[in-house]
Design an enzyme around this catalytic site. Structure first.
Site, PDB file in Angstrom:
ATOM      1  N   GLU A  71      14.115 -15.606   1.018  1.00 25.79           N
ATOM      2  CA  GLU A  71      14.328 -16.695   1.983  1.00 25.79           C
ATOM      3  C   GLU A  71      13.381 -17.859   1.707  1.00 25.79           C
ATOM      4  O   GLU A  71      13.513 -18.933   2.283  1.00 25.79           O
ATOM      5  CB  GLU A  71      14.075 -16.188   3.418  1.00 25.79           C
TER       6      GLU A  71
ATOM      7  N   ASP B 160       0.830  -1.212   0.000  1.00 20.66           N
ATOM      8  CA  ASP B 160       0.000   0.000   0.000  1.00 20.66           C
ATOM      9  C   ASP B 160       0.863   1.259   0.000  1.00 20.66           C
ATOM     10  O   ASP B 160       1.862   1.336   0.722  1.00 20.66           O
ATOM     11  CB  ASP B 160      -0.863  -0.027   1.276  1.00 20.66           C
TER      12      ASP B 160
HETATM   13  C1  GLC Z   1      -4.159   3.022  -0.695  1.00 20.59           C
HETATM   14  C2  GLC Z   1      -5.380   2.144  -0.595  1.00 20.59           C
HETATM   15  C3  GLC Z   1      -6.527   2.987  -0.149  1.00 20.59           C
HETATM   16  C4  GLC Z   1      -6.205   3.583   1.208  1.00 20.59           C
HETATM   17  C5  GLC Z   1      -4.884   4.347   1.167  1.00 20.59           C
HETATM   18  C6  GLC Z   1      -4.377   4.628   2.557  1.00 20.59           C
HETATM   19  O1  GLC Z   1      -4.265   3.962  -1.697  1.00 20.59           O
HETATM   20  O2  GLC Z   1      -5.609   1.495  -1.801  1.00 20.59           O
HETATM   21  O3  GLC Z   1      -7.719   2.258  -0.088  1.00 20.59           O
HETATM   22  O4  GLC Z   1      -7.226   4.462   1.599  1.00 20.59           O
HETATM   23  O5  GLC Z   1      -3.885   3.604   0.531  1.00 20.59           O
HETATM   24  O6  GLC Z   1      -3.956   3.449   3.169  1.00 20.59           O
END
Ligand code: GLC
Ligand code: CA
Length: 553
Positions: A263, A214
């Site tokens: 790993e 993310d």
């Molecule tokens: C990313 C995710 C989104 C979230 C953001 C903060 O863009 O896809 O859904 O709100 O990160 O974590």
């Protein structure tokens, strides 16, 4: 139900499995609810493994299922090494992985390293320990400006609107690029780094095959003693010079993670969610880093032959340069579903969030051409599934689900809605629970109702309504994914020149993919039509339609 699982194809120990995989994103809270409390869960996923296997995908990616206060749909993680009790248990997680693996489906989980939840034990410790403490050094705390420190350390905007700094009772402020319940970690802190290595091993040891990272382009930040203003930051255009996003140092973290991935046998994979300019993307996808990165270019494009052609060519060239395979995405949990985007007027390069005004109008202005949107979405998906590289699909797109625009304010959940009144209605409309049956409370999602309201039209779009129905979107996805397995070949294509509103390419094994973006029916290449997104009257390819053809030899 699990007895239907075909276990005859055990997962091969192939380190390149991801290169041209079809990956299906599950948003766990909205997929299937097995215990009827209105929230999707791991048991729900386990019960649908035969469905996933029948769909023909190679892997699932699960959006966060970790303990969370749900300030941001689970992207506010309170504990990175557990399952939210409302979603399941670690034992159920293991059972789910085993069931998916037995069905030949790999498992990718979401890692959220830029920020935790404010309910994470570390953030709670940071609040308790006070300014200057090692506990606070795991996050980004600063004194405020002004005589009494009551002004934020900088005027930065959060991604969901509002200020990116929040003050705590003792007077300090902490940084959150997203909601205030999502404090940013301090990635200069070795404890933070060690803890994420532990998390990656924790899930890898449980059999997870890979990770979706993310906001992979945030993490490291260049924060000196005096912070720039938002206006000063906005003026920075030089690549790599932004203090908050896409800093070169972030790749040291991913090189470190690569050692962890390696790993394992086969090595664990990772795909970066990095909203960076196209030329900056290959570093995230490099083999000594995460290995793959999302390419959101098609997701942001209009249904337009020229835009598609340029994007496809550019990204194939980029992946050839990085050594990774390219990725294609039309829909995910953050954007208006593509069946609806293509029902709206073209954006023509506008930078306004896709569908923003339409969503603000409650889905009435401009009027959406639902039939055209679905027709184009089917054509676009069939084109994507013929491309080299991996295809990321989002739950419900195989049913042709539209974006739900008329969710009452009182039922909305997305912080983008609450933090940006009147500007952004947020992403709840693509996160509405899936319809499994024509009738019944929540159309078979569960007996406890749906946590976001489903429109009446979901019944006819349900899995039950489309299962076995000739020409249904579900059957189109099934046929395309099955054929793709047979046809998949070297990661290249060749364009066949022709009309400006038609894209036609061939793969090295004589697989032709032709998409007609225009209104007039056009002739097809010689050969056997393997699949088409619509009927082909008179053997011609009508507008907004894709066909796969095997060349006559
Ligand atoms: C990313 C995710 C989104 C979230 C953001 C903060 O863009 O896809 O859904 O709100 O990160 O974590
Ligand atoms: Ca449940």
């Amino acid at each position: 139900m699990t007895s239907n699982i075909d276990t005859h194809q055990p997962l091969a120990n192939d380190p390149t499995w991801w290169r041209q995989a079809a990956v299906y994103q599950i948003y766990p809270r909205s997929f299937a609810d097995a215990n009827d409390d209105g929230i999707g869960d791991l048991r729900g996923i386990i019960s649908r493994v035969p469905y996933l296997q029948g769909l023909g995908i190679d892997a699932v990616w699960l959006s966060p299922f970790y303990p969370s206060a749900l300030a941001d749909g689970g992207y506010d993680v309170a504990d990175y090494r557990d399952v939210d009790p409302r979603i399941g248990t670690l034992d159920e997680f293991d059972e789910m992985v085993a069931a998916l693996h037995a069905a030949g489906i790999r498992v990718i989980v979401d890692i959220v390293p830029n920020h935790s939840s404010d309910e994470h034990v570390w953030f709670q410790e940071a609040l308790a320990a006070g300014p200057g403490s090692p506990e606070r050094a795991r996050y980004i705390f600063r004194d405020g400006l002004g005589a009494d420190g009551s002004e934020p350390p900088a005027d930065w905007d959060s991604m969901f609107g509002g200020l990116a700094w929040t003050r705590v009772p003792d007077g300090q402020w902490y940084l959150h690029l997203f909601a205030k319940e999502q404090p940013d970690f301090n990635w200069d802190n070795e404890e933070v780094r060690a803890d994420f290595r532990k998390t990656l091993r924790f899930w890898s040891d449980r059999g997870v095959d890979g990770f979706r990272i993310d906001v992979a382009h945030a993490l490291t930040k260049e924060l000196g003693d005096s912070l720039p203003t938002q206006a000063e930051i906005d003026a920075i255009t030089e690549p790599g010079a932004h203090p908050l996003w896409d800093r070169d140092e972030v790749h040291e973290i991913y090189a470190d993670w690569r050692k962890v991935f390696d790993e394992y046998t086969p090595p664990r994979i990772a795909v970066a969610e990095a909203w960076v300019s196209t030329p900056r993307r290959p570093r995230y996808a490099s083999a000594d880093g995460l290995g793959q990165a999302f390419n959101f270019d098609l997701l942001e494009a209009d249904f337009d032959a020229e835009q598609f052609r340029t994007i496809i060519s550019d990204n194939l060239a980029l992946s050839a340069a990085s050594g990774s395979s390219t990725t294609w995405v039309f829909s995910n949990h953050d954007v208006v579903r593509h069946a609806t985007r293509y029902a709206l007027p073209a954006r023509n390069g506008s930078t306004t969030k896709q569908g923003r005004d339409w969503l603000l109008s409650g889905g009435t202005e401009p009027a959406a051409d639902v039939a055209l949107g679905l027709r184009r979405a089917r054509a676009a998906t069939l084109l994507m599934l013929g491309l080299p590289g991996s295809a990321y699909l989002y739950q419900g797109e195989e049913l042709g689900l539209p974006e739900v625009a008329d969710i009452p304010a009182a039922e909305r959940q997305d912080p983008a809605f609450f933090r940006n009144p009147g500007v952004d209605v947020g992403r709840d409309g693509c996160r509405v629970p899936l319809p499994w049956t024509r009738e019944g409370k929540s159309f078979g999602f569960g007996e406890g109702g749906a946590h976001l309201p489903q429109p009446a039209t979901f019944g006819e779009l349900s899995v039950e309504a489309q299962d076995g129905a000739p020409g249904s979107t579900l059957e189109l996805y099934r046929a395309a994914l099955a054929l793709r397995h047979e046809l998949q070949t070297d990661e290249t294509l060749e364009w066949v020149p022709g009309r400006a509103d038609v894209l036609h390419f061939t793969r090295p094994n004589g697989w032709h993919v032709v998409t007609n973006f225009g209104p007039d029916a056009v002739p097809l290449p010689d050969g056997e039509v393997l699949l088409a997104s619509e009927p082909l009257p008179g053997g011609l390819l009508p507008g907004s339609t894709t066909a796969w053809v095997r060349a006559a030899v």
